[in-house]
Design an enzyme around this catalytic site. Structure first.
Site, PDB file in Angstrom:
ATOM      1  CG  ASN A 163     131.049  75.861 -76.143  1.00  0.00           C
ATOM      2  OD1 ASN A 163     131.174  75.084 -77.100  1.00  0.00           O
ATOM      3  ND2 ASN A 163     132.086  76.402 -75.522  1.00  0.00           N
ATOM      4  CD1 TRP A 164     125.708  71.831 -77.296  1.00  0.00           C
ATOM      5  CD2 TRP A 164     125.601  70.583 -79.159  1.00  0.00           C
ATOM      6  NE1 TRP A 164     124.386  71.757 -77.668  1.00  0.00           N
ATOM      7  CE2 TRP A 164     124.305  70.989 -78.810  1.00  0.00           C
ATOM      8  CE3 TRP A 164     125.784  69.798 -80.297  1.00  0.00           C
ATOM      9  CZ2 TRP A 164     123.181  70.637 -79.564  1.00  0.00           C
ATOM     10  CZ3 TRP A 164     124.684  69.443 -81.048  1.00  0.00           C
ATOM     11  CH2 TRP A 164     123.386  69.854 -80.678  1.00  0.00           C
ATOM     12  CE  LYS A 165     132.987  74.029 -72.829  1.00  0.00           C
ATOM     13  NZ  LYS A 165     133.692  74.171 -71.548  1.00  0.00           N
TER      14      LYS A 165
ATOM     15  CG  HIS B 157     135.851  78.655 -74.895  1.00  0.00           C
ATOM     16  ND1 HIS B 157     136.589  77.848 -74.071  1.00  0.00           N
ATOM     17  CD2 HIS B 157     134.582  78.635 -74.412  1.00  0.00           C
ATOM     18  CE1 HIS B 157     135.800  77.354 -73.135  1.00  0.00           C
ATOM     19  NE2 HIS B 157     134.578  77.815 -73.314  1.00  0.00           N
TER      20      HIS B 157
ATOM     21  CD  GLU C 206     137.016  74.391 -72.893  1.00  0.00           C
ATOM     22  OE1 GLU C 206     136.432  74.144 -73.965  1.00  0.00           O
ATOM     23  OE2 GLU C 206     136.453  74.303 -71.783  1.00  0.00           O
TER      24      GLU C 206
ATOM     25  CD  GLU D 258     132.532  80.700 -71.166  1.00  0.00           C
ATOM     26  OE1 GLU D 258     131.409  80.204 -71.138  1.00  0.00           O
ATOM     27  OE2 GLU D 258     133.508  80.158 -71.720  1.00  0.00           O
TER      28      GLU D 258
ATOM     29  N   GLY E 100     133.657  73.909 -66.196  1.00  0.00           N
ATOM     30  CA  GLY E 100     133.736  72.450 -66.067  1.00  0.00           C
ATOM     31  C   GLY E 100     134.094  71.963 -64.671  1.00  0.00           C
TER      32      GLY E 100
ATOM     33  CB  SER F 128     129.908  75.455 -63.088  1.00  0.00           C
ATOM     34  OG  SER F 128     131.120  74.747 -63.256  1.00  0.00           O
TER      35      SER F 128
ATOM     36  N   GLY G 116     128.110  75.068 -71.030  1.00  0.00           N
ATOM     37  CA  GLY G 116     128.864  73.934 -71.561  1.00  0.00           C
ATOM     38  C   GLY G 116     128.181  72.622 -71.204  1.00  0.00           C
ATOM     39  N   GLY G 117     128.705  71.944 -70.193  1.00  0.00           N
ATOM     40  CA  GLY G 117     128.254  70.601 -69.820  1.00  0.00           C
ATOM     41  C   GLY G 117     126.743  70.436 -69.732  1.00  0.00           C
TER      42      GLY G 117
HETATM   43  P1  13P Z   1     130.659  74.460 -68.355  1.00  0.00           P
HETATM   44  O1  13P Z   1     129.227  74.956 -68.372  1.00  0.00           O
HETATM   45  O2  13P Z   1     130.778  73.014 -68.659  1.00  0.00           O
HETATM   46  O3  13P Z   1     131.357  74.861 -67.093  1.00  0.00           O
HETATM   47  O4  13P Z   1     131.425  75.198 -69.550  1.00  0.00           O
HETATM   48  C1  13P Z   1     131.305  76.568 -69.683  1.00  0.00           C
HETATM   49  C2  13P Z   1     131.889  76.992 -70.974  1.00  0.00           C
HETATM   50  O5  13P Z   1     133.081  76.896 -71.183  1.00  0.00           O
HETATM   51  C3  13P Z   1     130.970  77.487 -72.007  1.00  0.00           C
HETATM   52  O6  13P Z   1     131.655  78.037 -73.070  1.00  0.00           O
END
Ligand code: 13P
Length: 249
Positions: free
Chosen positions: A9-11, A95, A97, A167, A173, A213, A234-235
């Site tokens: 997930n590149w956000k 998600h 977010e 999640e 994050g 994470s 994510g990151g």
């Molecule tokens: P991180 O891996 O940056 O913690 O993000 C997880 C996430 O929200 C994937 O959708």
């Protein structure tokens, strides 16, 4: 039986040119990876370019969100039909977010899950508790409500096309992942809810990913747990090197 799925997930990261450069690197480093399903979910603006680059590759494509309507007066939104035409196979829905910053609730997410399935897109349905909810021992209640409400009117046939992603919000994050034990405990609970709502066999076949994470250093131990079927990253998915390491855990 459940093929591991590692999804990126590149956000809201990577311009079109940056996306193209990351995909080129990933295609090289992930060549010949067996026994894994790999999916990348770039921002909408990059979907078209990434879709072309992924033609005939083993890496699948997903979007990060969508509207539930096929078309209409919804300024700024993207429809399932648009995602289908770009060869998206998956779409991340619910998600945290989106829930937190854009006030999405279970009813809206349920409409999106139904619309995705109607259009042959596989939802990656995200659920998870906040730190406050965990501290107040509400984790299981929150997970149950989010899961059951988001899956209203989803048939047994269709649930097999849905991927659940646990999640925990406090792990996203933050650099602090849920321990494999903490994640496994919730994954077992999610599977028991699926078993109650559908049946044991269906629950056994549905994939439940962990997200929050995930890094090259912790993926191996997470994947050792019986009910963790992959990761939503994510990151650490923003660099080809770390994402490839995670895929090849
Ligand atoms: P991180 O891996 O940056 O913690 O993000 C997880 C996430 O929200 C994937 O959708």
């Amino acid at each position: 039986m459940r093929k591991p799925l590692i999804a990126a997930n590149w956000k809201m990261n990577k311009t079109v040119s940056e996306s193209a450069s990351l995909i080129k690197k990933l295609k090289k480093s992930l060549k010949n990876v067996k026994n894994r399903e790999i999916v990348v979910c770039p921002p909408f603006a990059s979907l078209s370019a990434v879709s072309k680059l992924l033609k005939n590759s083993e890496i699948g494509l997903g979007a990060q969100n969508m509207h539930f309507a096929d078309e209409g007066a919804f300024t700024g939104e993207i429809s399932p039909l648009m995602l289908k035409e770009l060869n998206c196979e998956y779409v991340i829905l619910g998600h945290s977010e989106r829930r937190q910053h854009f006030k999405e609730d279970d009813d809206l997410i349920n409409k999106k899950v139904i619309a995705a399935l109607k259009n042959n897109l596989k939802p990656i349905l995200c659920i998870g508790e906040t730190l406050k909810q965990r501290k107040n021992n509400q984790t299981f209640n929150i997970i149950k409500n989010q899961l059951i409400n988001s899956l209203k009117n989803i048939s047994k046939n269709n649930i097999l096309k849905v991927v659940i992603a646990y999640e925990p919000v406090w792990a996203i994050g933050t650099g602090v992942n849920a321990t494999p034990k903490q994640a496994e405990e919730v994954h077992v609970f999610i599977r028991s809810l699926l078993s109650e709502k559908y049946d044991k066999k269906t629950a056994e076949e549905t994939r439940v990913l962990y997200g929050g994470s995930v890094k090259p250093e912790n993926i191996k131990d997470l994947m050792k747990e019986e009910n963790i079927d992959g990761a939503l990253v994510g990151g650490a998915s923003l660099s080809a090197e770390s994402f490839a390491k995670i895929v090849k855990y």
